[in-house]
Design a protein around this motif. Sequence first.
Motif, PDB file in Angstrom:
ATOM      1  N   GLY A  51       0.812  -1.269  -0.048  1.00 29.83           N
ATOM      2  CA  GLY A  51       0.107   0.041   0.026  1.00 29.83           C
ATOM      3  C   GLY A  51       0.858   1.375   0.007  1.00 29.83           C
ATOM      4  N   ASN A  52       2.130   1.120  -0.045  1.00 32.60           N
ATOM      5  CA  ASN A  52       2.933   2.486   0.051  1.00 32.60           C
ATOM      6  C   ASN A  52       2.703   2.884  -1.524  1.00 32.60           C
ATOM      7  N   ALA A  53       3.380   4.295  -1.565  1.00 33.93           N
ATOM      8  CA  ALA A  53       3.282   5.212  -2.726  1.00 33.93           C
ATOM      9  C   ALA A  53       4.368   4.350  -3.590  1.00 33.93           C
ATOM     10  N   SER A  54       3.749   4.475  -4.992  1.00 36.74           N
ATOM     11  CA  SER A  54       4.412   3.953  -6.289  1.00 36.74           C
ATOM     12  C   SER A  54       5.925   4.761  -6.479  1.00 36.74           C
ATOM     13  N   ILE A  55       6.884   3.939  -7.298  1.00 38.45           N
ATOM     14  CA  ILE A  55       7.963   4.704  -7.673  1.00 38.45           C
ATOM     15  C   ILE A  55       7.332   5.743  -8.693  1.00 38.45           C
ATOM     16  N   GLY A  56       6.570   5.681  -9.457  1.00 33.53           N
ATOM     17  CA  GLY A  56       5.913   6.562 -10.495  1.00 33.53           C
ATOM     18  C   GLY A  56       5.741   8.099  -9.611  1.00 33.53           C
ATOM     19  N   PHE A  57       4.827   7.735  -8.436  1.00 32.74           N
ATOM     20  CA  PHE A  57       4.379   8.899  -7.599  1.00 32.74           C
ATOM     21  C   PHE A  57       5.839   9.603  -7.137  1.00 32.74           C
ATOM     22  N   HIS A  58       6.840   8.831  -6.579  1.00 32.03           N
ATOM     23  CA  HIS A  58       7.786   9.322  -6.061  1.00 32.03           C
ATOM     24  C   HIS A  58       8.740  10.304  -6.905  1.00 32.03           C
ATOM     25  N   LEU A  59       8.862   9.752  -8.226  1.00 34.03           N
ATOM     26  CA  LEU A  59       9.542  10.456  -9.287  1.00 34.03           C
ATOM     27  C   LEU A  59       9.020  11.598  -9.766  1.00 34.03           C
ATOM     28  N   GLN A  60       7.441  11.550  -9.582  1.00 39.58           N
ATOM     29  CA  GLN A  60       6.756  12.788 -10.113  1.00 39.58           C
ATOM     30  C   GLN A  60       6.814  13.887  -9.206  1.00 39.58           C
ATOM     31  N   PHE A  83      -0.142  23.143 -11.476  1.00 39.93           N
ATOM     32  CA  PHE A  83      -1.297  22.602 -10.839  1.00 39.93           C
ATOM     33  C   PHE A  83      -1.857  21.398 -11.316  1.00 39.93           C
ATOM     34  N   ASP A  84      -1.840  21.449 -12.503  1.00 41.63           N
ATOM     35  CA  ASP A  84      -2.232  20.160 -13.338  1.00 41.63           C
ATOM     36  C   ASP A  84      -1.390  18.974 -12.866  1.00 41.63           C
ATOM     37  N   ASP A  85       0.042  19.327 -13.188  1.00 41.49           N
ATOM     38  CA  ASP A  85       0.917  18.119 -12.737  1.00 41.49           C
ATOM     39  C   ASP A  85       0.834  17.874 -11.172  1.00 41.49           C
ATOM     40  N   LEU A  86       0.616  18.886 -10.349  1.00 45.10           N
ATOM     41  CA  LEU A  86       0.311  18.258  -8.890  1.00 45.10           C
ATOM     42  C   LEU A  86      -0.802  17.261  -8.915  1.00 45.10           C
ATOM     43  N   TYR A  87      -1.692  17.615  -9.533  1.00 42.21           N
ATOM     44  CA  TYR A  87      -3.033  16.766  -9.357  1.00 42.21           C
ATOM     45  C   TYR A  87      -2.940  15.329 -10.031  1.00 42.21           C
ATOM     46  N   LYS A  88      -1.856  15.322 -10.946  1.00 40.32           N
ATOM     47  CA  LYS A  88      -1.656  14.019 -11.674  1.00 40.32           C
ATOM     48  C   LYS A  88      -0.541  13.272 -10.995  1.00 40.32           C
ATOM     49  N   GLU A  89       0.182  13.644  -9.920  1.00 42.19           N
ATOM     50  CA  GLU A  89       0.974  12.781  -9.215  1.00 42.19           C
ATOM     51  C   GLU A  89       0.645  11.390  -8.916  1.00 42.19           C
ATOM     52  N   GLY A  90       1.139  10.535  -9.166  1.00 44.53           N
ATOM     53  CA  GLY A  90       0.644   9.234  -8.617  1.00 44.53           C
ATOM     54  C   GLY A  90      -0.390   8.523  -9.350  1.00 44.53           C
ATOM     55  N   ILE A  91      -1.058   9.361 -10.420  1.00 49.53           N
ATOM     56  CA  ILE A  91      -2.071   8.600 -10.982  1.00 49.53           C
ATOM     57  C   ILE A  91      -1.403   7.962 -12.074  1.00 49.53           C
ATOM     58  N   GLU A  92      -1.741   6.491 -12.189  1.00 53.42           N
ATOM     59  CA  GLU A  92      -1.178   5.656 -13.040  1.00 53.42           C
ATOM     60  C   GLU A  92      -1.356   6.050 -14.659  1.00 53.42           C
ATOM     61  N   ASN A  93      -0.195   5.929 -15.352  1.00 51.97           N
ATOM     62  CA  ASN A  93      -0.138   6.237 -16.636  1.00 51.97           C
ATOM     63  C   ASN A  93       0.644   5.298 -17.473  1.00 51.97           C
ATOM     64  N   SER A  94       0.000   4.500 -18.309  1.00 54.12           N
ATOM     65  CA  SER A  94       1.005   3.294 -18.632  1.00 54.12           C
ATOM     66  C   SER A  94       1.898   3.936 -19.916  1.00 54.12           C
ATOM     67  N   ASP A  95       1.562   5.034 -20.363  1.00 52.40           N
ATOM     68  CA  ASP A  95       2.432   5.700 -21.522  1.00 52.40           C
ATOM     69  C   ASP A  95       3.452   6.491 -21.264  1.00 52.40           C
ATOM     70  N   VAL A  96       3.799   6.538 -19.620  1.00 58.84           N
ATOM     71  CA  VAL A  96       4.847   7.038 -18.844  1.00 58.84           C
ATOM     72  C   VAL A  96       6.031   6.003 -18.813  1.00 58.84           C
ATOM     73  N   SER A  97       7.341   6.269 -19.036  1.00 59.77           N
ATOM     74  CA  SER A  97       8.117   5.101 -18.590  1.00 59.77           C
ATOM     75  C   SER A  97       9.256   5.533 -17.414  1.00 59.77           C
ATOM     76  N   VAL A  98       9.643   4.714 -16.732  1.00 61.84           N
ATOM     77  CA  VAL A  98      10.830   4.873 -15.729  1.00 61.84           C
ATOM     78  C   VAL A  98      11.881   6.035 -16.460  1.00 61.84           C
ATOM     79  N   THR A  99      12.202   5.731 -17.451  1.00 58.93           N
ATOM     80  CA  THR A  99      13.342   6.264 -17.979  1.00 58.93           C
ATOM     81  C   THR A  99      12.911   8.002 -18.409  1.00 58.93           C
ATOM     82  N   ALA A 100      11.642   8.094 -18.636  1.00 58.22           N
ATOM     83  CA  ALA A 100      11.330   9.399 -19.150  1.00 58.22           C
ATOM     84  C   ALA A 100      10.874  10.231 -17.731  1.00 58.22           C
ATOM     85  N   LEU A 101      10.442   9.658 -16.729  1.00 58.69           N
ATOM     86  CA  LEU A 101      10.431  10.556 -15.245  1.00 58.69           C
ATOM     87  C   LEU A 101      11.607  10.681 -14.808  1.00 58.69           C
ATOM     88  N   VAL A 102      12.623   9.906 -15.019  1.00 59.56           N
ATOM     89  CA  VAL A 102      14.058   9.995 -14.360  1.00 59.56           C
ATOM     90  C   VAL A 102      14.542  11.235 -15.314  1.00 59.56           C
TER      91      VAL A 102
END
Length: 165
Positions: A51-60, A83-102
């Motif tokens: 139930g912890n926050a995802s890697i995607g959330f932390h990177l965002q 604000f839009d980016d803030l609201y999207k933090e942690g919302i699963e998005n299969s179009d986003v990669s680890v590489t892109a977030l890093v």
Amino acid sequence: MENLEVWMRGPIEGIPALLQPVAHALLQVDEDVLKYTKQLSSAHLWTKPGGNASIGFHLQHICGVIDRMFTYAENKSLSDEQFDDLYKEGIENSDVSVTALVENLHRQIQQSVQKLAIIDPETLTEVRFLGRKRIPTTLIGLLFHAAEHAQRHVGQLLVTARCIN
């Protein structure tokens, strides 16, 4: 010297002495995130072990916090895009990669370190305001919070990454 943490390698050229700890912490975040995510696949990006926050959330979130704190440090309000980016933090998005977030985080950190280089140390105690409630703080307070909050989430990201692997 590569095995030493960033702060142990000496001053970052062009950064005022009083802002060296902020630069060191942000650059350490950059290195640590790369190290802790290089073995992860995008399939693991949104996993929430225990139930912890995802890697995607932390990177965002790390990227977003740095961006927002530096915006407030410049005595500006957040944009609609922020604000839009803030609201999207942690919302699963299969179009986003680890590489892109890093890579996004790396760019944000590099931009922020460049901004540190042009800050006049005489202004560090000037009043700034946080958020819509305009909570009073200082320029140094915002910069320090950007760095320490980013560090805190790197620690959480590391734990999540270890739970996934």
